[in-house]
Write a protein that holds these residues in place. Sequence first.
Motif, short mmCIF file in Angstrom:
data_model
loop_
_atom_site.label_atom_id
_atom_site.label_comp_id
_atom_site.label_asym_id
_atom_site.label_seq_id
_atom_site.Cartn_x
_atom_site.Cartn_y
_atom_site.Cartn_z
N VAL A 34 0.83 -1.20 0.00
CA VAL A 34 0.00 0.00 0.00
C VAL A 34 0.87 1.26 0.00
CG1 VAL A 34 -0.19 0.07 2.53
CG2 VAL A 34 -1.98 1.08 1.14
N SER A 35 0.44 2.26 -0.75
CA SER A 35 1.25 3.47 -0.90
C SER A 35 0.73 4.64 -0.07
CB SER A 35 1.30 3.89 -2.37
OG SER A 35 -0.01 4.15 -2.86
N ALA A 36 -0.52 4.55 0.40
CA ALA A 36 -1.09 5.66 1.17
C ALA A 36 -2.20 5.15 2.08
CB ALA A 36 -1.64 6.74 0.24
N LEU A 37 -2.34 5.81 3.22
CA LEU A 37 -3.37 5.45 4.20
C LEU A 37 -4.11 6.71 4.61
CD1 LEU A 37 -4.83 3.61 6.20
CD2 LEU A 37 -2.80 3.69 7.67
N TYR A 38 -5.37 6.81 4.19
CA TYR A 38 -6.20 7.98 4.45
C TYR A 38 -7.21 7.68 5.55
CZ TYR A 38 -4.51 10.08 0.10
OH TYR A 38 -3.71 10.61 -0.88
N THR A 39 -7.64 8.73 6.25
CA THR A 39 -8.63 8.56 7.31
C THR A 39 -9.58 9.74 7.39
OG1 THR A 39 -8.93 8.23 9.70
CG2 THR A 39 -7.04 9.53 9.02
N SER A 40 -10.80 9.46 7.80
CA SER A 40 -11.75 10.49 8.21
C SER A 40 -11.16 11.26 9.38
CB SER A 40 -13.06 9.81 8.62
OG SER A 40 -13.82 10.62 9.51
N PRO A 41 -11.55 12.52 9.58
CA PRO A 41 -11.02 13.29 10.71
C PRO A 41 -11.59 12.91 12.08
CG PRO A 41 -12.53 14.63 9.41
CD PRO A 41 -12.32 13.36 8.65
N LEU A 42 -12.59 12.03 12.14
CA LEU A 42 -13.21 11.69 13.42
C LEU A 42 -12.34 10.68 14.19
CD1 LEU A 42 -16.93 11.50 12.29
CD2 LEU A 42 -15.76 13.36 13.47
N LEU B 162 4.45 4.27 6.55
CA LEU B 162 3.30 5.07 6.13
C LEU B 162 2.93 6.08 7.20
CD1 LEU B 162 0.82 2.43 4.67
CD2 LEU B 162 2.21 4.06 3.37
N ASP B 163 2.45 7.24 6.78
CA ASP B 163 1.84 8.22 7.67
C ASP B 163 0.34 8.23 7.42
OD1 ASP B 163 4.29 9.13 8.75
OD2 ASP B 163 4.61 10.38 6.99
N LEU B 164 -0.43 8.72 8.39
CA LEU B 164 -1.87 8.91 8.20
C LEU B 164 -2.11 10.24 7.49
CD1 LEU B 164 -3.48 7.83 11.59
CD2 LEU B 164 -3.05 6.46 9.56
N ILE B 165 -3.01 10.21 6.52
CA ILE B 165 -3.41 11.42 5.81
C ILE B 165 -4.89 11.66 6.07
CG2 ILE B 165 -3.51 12.60 3.59
CD1 ILE B 165 -1.46 10.53 2.56
N GLU B 166 -5.23 12.77 6.68
CA GLU B 166 -6.62 13.08 7.00
C GLU B 166 -7.30 13.75 5.81
OE1 GLU B 166 -8.65 16.34 9.85
OE2 GLU B 166 -7.31 14.92 10.88
N ASP B 167 -8.53 13.34 5.52
CA ASP B 167 -9.28 13.93 4.41
C ASP B 167 -10.74 14.10 4.83
OD1 ASP B 167 -10.79 14.24 1.85
OD2 ASP B 167 -8.81 13.90 0.97
N GLY B 168 -11.22 15.33 4.84
CA GLY B 168 -12.57 15.64 5.29
C GLY B 168 -13.67 15.05 4.43
N ARG B 169 -13.36 14.66 3.20
CA ARG B 169 -14.38 14.07 2.34
C ARG B 169 -14.79 12.68 2.80
NH1 ARG B 169 -11.10 15.30 -3.13
NH2 ARG B 169 -9.44 14.66 -1.69
N LEU B 170 -14.03 12.10 3.71
CA LEU B 170 -14.31 10.75 4.19
C LEU B 170 -15.12 10.74 5.48
CD1 LEU B 170 -10.71 9.37 3.61
CD2 LEU B 170 -12.67 9.18 2.06
N ILE B 171 -15.55 11.91 5.94
CA ILE B 171 -16.22 12.02 7.23
C ILE B 171 -17.60 11.37 7.21
CG2 ILE B 171 -17.42 14.21 6.80
CD1 ILE B 171 -16.45 15.09 9.63
N GLU B 172 -18.12 11.09 8.39
CA GLU B 172 -19.47 10.53 8.54
C GLU B 172 -20.51 11.47 7.94
OE1 GLU B 172 -21.62 8.33 8.58
OE2 GLU B 172 -21.43 7.46 10.59
N ALA B 173 -21.66 10.92 7.58
CA ALA B 173 -22.75 11.73 7.02
C ALA B 173 -23.31 12.68 8.07
CB ALA B 173 -23.86 10.81 6.52
N GLY B 174 -23.73 13.86 7.63
CA GLY B 174 -24.44 14.78 8.51
C GLY B 174 -25.79 14.21 8.89
N ASN B 175 -26.22 14.42 10.15
CA ASN B 175 -27.45 13.79 10.64
C ASN B 175 -28.13 14.71 11.64
OD1 ASN B 175 -29.34 12.12 12.01
ND2 ASN B 175 -28.14 10.30 11.49
#
Length: 219
Positions: free
Chosen positions: A54-62, A88-101
């Motif tokens: 794996v070349s990258a590891l992305y995560t939601s900001p939560l 690898l480092d963690l890369i945060e991306d806001g597009r992966l966040i939970e749905a608004g509710n």
Amino acid sequence: MPATTIHFVRHGKVYNPNHVLYERLPGYHLSQRGARMAAATARFLALNPATQSVSALYTSPLERAQETAGIIRDQINLGRRERGERPLDLIEDGRLIEAGNEFRGKRIGRGDGALWRDGNWRLLTNLMRPSWGESYQSIAGRVSDFVREQLEHRPGEQIIVVSHESPIWSFRHMLETGRPEHNMLLRRTALASVTSVTFESGSGSVLGITYADPAARLA
């Protein structure tokens, strides 16, 4: 054309003794069982020949997603260090966040703050839309934007993404049916599960979708 695979991982179980619908609220972390679920999935990914590279590891900001991603990162980096590869480092991306509710902060059950008090039930008019928060079109759209960016900048690579049930399933449903709207009661996205989507990097065509539930015995 090279093929790019994105492995969408749902976070592990959250510590939530009061049964709050936490949505995007801060302060909700993995439970002890959730950490074990994340560890089981981390081992699964670390032993998979594809995700070893794996070349990258992305995560939601939560927090719950970041904690899951951190456990996965640590396990994969053990092998990378042994092979002399850069961790690898963690890369945060806001597009992966939970749905608004609109139900955020409400409790499942009775008493003050319960979901069924104060007319909240009136928002439950359409399971396919949904009528109580961010639309499935919006959710799938932001995940699609993220994926297009990966296909452009990381062709032929393996990528891990730690997100949430609604973004993962809405995007998958759109790929499989042409529309993101779905019945939330019929999702197949278990805690700490892995939904892997392989794309032709140039065209973005879907070459295959697989699903694994490495933490099923801990659910």
